[in-house]
Design a protein around this motif. Structure first.
Motif, PDB file in Angstrom:
ATOM      1  N   VAL A  15     -14.936 -47.594 -86.292  1.00  0.00           N
ATOM      2  CA  VAL A  15     -16.055 -47.260 -85.205  1.00  0.00           C
ATOM      3  C   VAL A  15     -17.529 -46.532 -85.976  1.00  0.00           C
ATOM      4  CG1 VAL A  15     -16.934 -46.733 -82.682  1.00  0.00           C
ATOM      5  CG2 VAL A  15     -14.269 -48.136 -83.003  1.00  0.00           C
ATOM      6  N   SER A  16     -17.258 -45.549 -86.064  1.00  0.00           N
ATOM      7  CA  SER A  16     -18.008 -44.841 -86.568  1.00  0.00           C
ATOM      8  C   SER A  16     -18.360 -45.417 -88.089  1.00  0.00           C
ATOM      9  CB  SER A  16     -17.192 -43.894 -87.380  1.00  0.00           C
ATOM     10  OG  SER A  16     -18.264 -43.010 -87.801  1.00  0.00           O
ATOM     11  N   VAL A  17     -18.343 -45.882 -88.687  1.00  0.00           N
ATOM     12  CA  VAL A  17     -18.664 -46.864 -90.085  1.00  0.00           C
ATOM     13  C   VAL A  17     -19.839 -48.068 -88.927  1.00  0.00           C
ATOM     14  CG1 VAL A  17     -18.175 -48.721 -91.776  1.00  0.00           C
ATOM     15  CG2 VAL A  17     -16.780 -47.026 -91.979  1.00  0.00           C
ATOM     16  N   ALA A  18     -19.143 -48.500 -88.260  1.00  0.00           N
ATOM     17  CA  ALA A  18     -20.004 -49.509 -87.301  1.00  0.00           C
ATOM     18  C   ALA A  18     -20.660 -49.390 -86.852  1.00  0.00           C
ATOM     19  CB  ALA A  18     -18.858 -50.261 -86.890  1.00  0.00           C
ATOM     20  N   VAL A  19     -20.479 -48.103 -86.307  1.00  0.00           N
ATOM     21  CA  VAL A  19     -21.996 -47.548 -85.100  1.00  0.00           C
ATOM     22  C   VAL A  19     -23.050 -46.728 -86.382  1.00  0.00           C
ATOM     23  CG1 VAL A  19     -22.079 -45.758 -83.988  1.00  0.00           C
ATOM     24  CG2 VAL A  19     -20.738 -47.307 -83.535  1.00  0.00           C
ATOM     25  N   GLY A  20     -22.358 -45.839 -87.416  1.00  0.00           N
ATOM     26  CA  GLY A  20     -23.803 -45.813 -88.735  1.00  0.00           C
ATOM     27  C   GLY A  20     -24.796 -46.573 -89.277  1.00  0.00           C
ATOM     28  N   ALA A  21     -23.613 -47.888 -89.713  1.00  0.00           N
ATOM     29  CA  ALA A  21     -24.222 -49.059 -89.888  1.00  0.00           C
ATOM     30  C   ALA A  21     -25.239 -49.421 -88.863  1.00  0.00           C
ATOM     31  CB  ALA A  21     -23.628 -49.978 -90.517  1.00  0.00           C
ATOM     32  N   LEU A  22     -24.759 -49.172 -87.417  1.00  0.00           N
ATOM     33  CA  LEU A  22     -26.359 -49.875 -86.650  1.00  0.00           C
ATOM     34  C   LEU A  22     -27.076 -49.200 -86.327  1.00  0.00           C
ATOM     35  CD1 LEU A  22     -23.520 -51.167 -83.858  1.00  0.00           C
ATOM     36  CD2 LEU A  22     -24.960 -53.113 -85.602  1.00  0.00           C
ATOM     37  N   VAL A  23     -26.626 -47.400 -86.659  1.00  0.00           N
ATOM     38  CA  VAL A  23     -27.561 -46.609 -86.476  1.00  0.00           C
ATOM     39  C   VAL A  23     -28.913 -46.742 -87.644  1.00  0.00           C
ATOM     40  CG1 VAL A  23     -28.082 -44.335 -86.184  1.00  0.00           C
ATOM     41  CG2 VAL A  23     -26.513 -44.865 -84.714  1.00  0.00           C
ATOM     42  N   LEU A  24     -28.482 -47.379 -88.187  1.00  0.00           N
ATOM     43  CA  LEU A  24     -28.872 -47.553 -89.909  1.00  0.00           C
ATOM     44  C   LEU A  24     -30.569 -47.765 -89.850  1.00  0.00           C
ATOM     45  CD1 LEU A  24     -29.741 -45.261 -92.633  1.00  0.00           C
ATOM     46  CD2 LEU A  24     -27.344 -47.366 -93.578  1.00  0.00           C
ATOM     47  N   LEU A  25     -29.722 -49.502 -89.367  1.00  0.00           N
ATOM     48  CA  LEU A  25     -31.081 -50.724 -89.062  1.00  0.00           C
ATOM     49  C   LEU A  25     -32.170 -50.209 -88.478  1.00  0.00           C
ATOM     50  CD1 LEU A  25     -28.298 -53.721 -88.428  1.00  0.00           C
ATOM     51  CD2 LEU A  25     -29.347 -53.066 -90.530  1.00  0.00           C
ATOM     52  N   LEU A  26     -31.701 -48.914 -87.250  1.00  0.00           N
ATOM     53  CA  LEU A  26     -32.747 -48.840 -86.454  1.00  0.00           C
ATOM     54  C   LEU A  26     -33.856 -47.636 -87.434  1.00  0.00           C
ATOM     55  CD1 LEU A  26     -30.634 -47.536 -83.057  1.00  0.00           C
ATOM     56  CD2 LEU A  26     -31.952 -49.605 -84.185  1.00  0.00           C
TER      57      LEU A  26
END
Length: 247
Positions: A63-74
């Protein structure tokens, strides 16, 4: 024969910076896992990660990896530029967290829980100082904070507080662990990270990823002796211009 000392070899700094970066990220994940095992409450982002893990059935590291990737898209609409440390942060912390959770058993008893909490918070401060002082770019969550600060004109403190309260509330509603450990983490992580940032700072590496402007002094204004101690390259020695923050 000249007795001047040999010139410094700046290229030799890169291996140490890389070591600091990846040691810091691995330790960050391990320290977060210790806070989970303590069972007394987590930091805001990990409350959110844990809540999502409870709902999705994924590991908290995934989950941490997925959230980090999504935040990076922002970062794209905020015109933020990621660095090696930013991209590495997305993957390394989550992988380290899951690996540590697999190796460290549950902690039972208040004394053992308090010890795990204290160790997790202190090691988190060490980890933050290590990877920020390596100067390879902020984590995705820190970049979101600074990007919103620039786009909205609001203070960094206000933006960061708003983000962390939002993820904390969302994580709590999703079932994440909020407790005494959350309060201890919030109060202690800033001073600890700032202290260890000074411990692990590499002189002359602040802003090294981009050229620094050369400031010349007119001959008439140039003093005959330096005004105070200076670091390599004539930069006054002291704390680098990075601030401690979250991932």
């Amino acid at each position: 024969m000249s007795t001047a000392p040999p010139p410094a070899r700046p290229a030799g700094r890169l291996p140490r910076r890389l070591l600091q970066l990846y040691a810091g990220l691995a330790l960050y994940g391990a320290s977060s896992a210790l806070l989970i095992r303590a069972g007394l409450g987590l930091g805001p982002w990990d409350v959110f990660h844990q809540g999502l893990a409870e709902r999705t059935g994924w590991t908290i590291g995934a989950v941490s990896v997925a959230v980090g990737a999504l935040v990076l898209l922002l970062w794209w609409p905020l015109r933020q530029r990621p660095g090696l440390g930013t991209v590495s942060n997305v993957f390394a912390v989550g992988l380290s967290m899951d690996a540590t959770l697999a190796a460290v058993p549950d902690v039972h008893g208040l004394a053992a829980q308090a010890g795990a909490l204290a160790a997790g918070v202190v090691l988190n401060g060490v980890a933050t100082g290590l990877y920020i002082a390596a100067a390879f770019g902020p984590g995705p969550r820190d970049g979101l904070m600074t990007g919103l600060h620039r786009r909205t004109g609001r203070s960094v403190r206000l933006v960061r507080t708003g983000i962390e309260l939002t993820v904390l509330a969302a994580g709590f509603l999703l079932g994440g662990s909020v407790g005494l450990g959350t309060v201890v983490y919030a109060l202690a992580i800033g001073p600890l990270a700032q202290f260890f940032l000074r411990v692990f700072a590499l002189r002359g590496t602040a802003g090294r990823d981009r050229p620094s402007p050369v400031r010349s002094t007119p001959p008439k204004a140039r003093p005959s002796s330096p005004p105070g101690p200076a670091g390599p390259g004539g930069t006054p020695s002291g704390t680098p211009g990075a601030s401690a923050g979250v991932r």
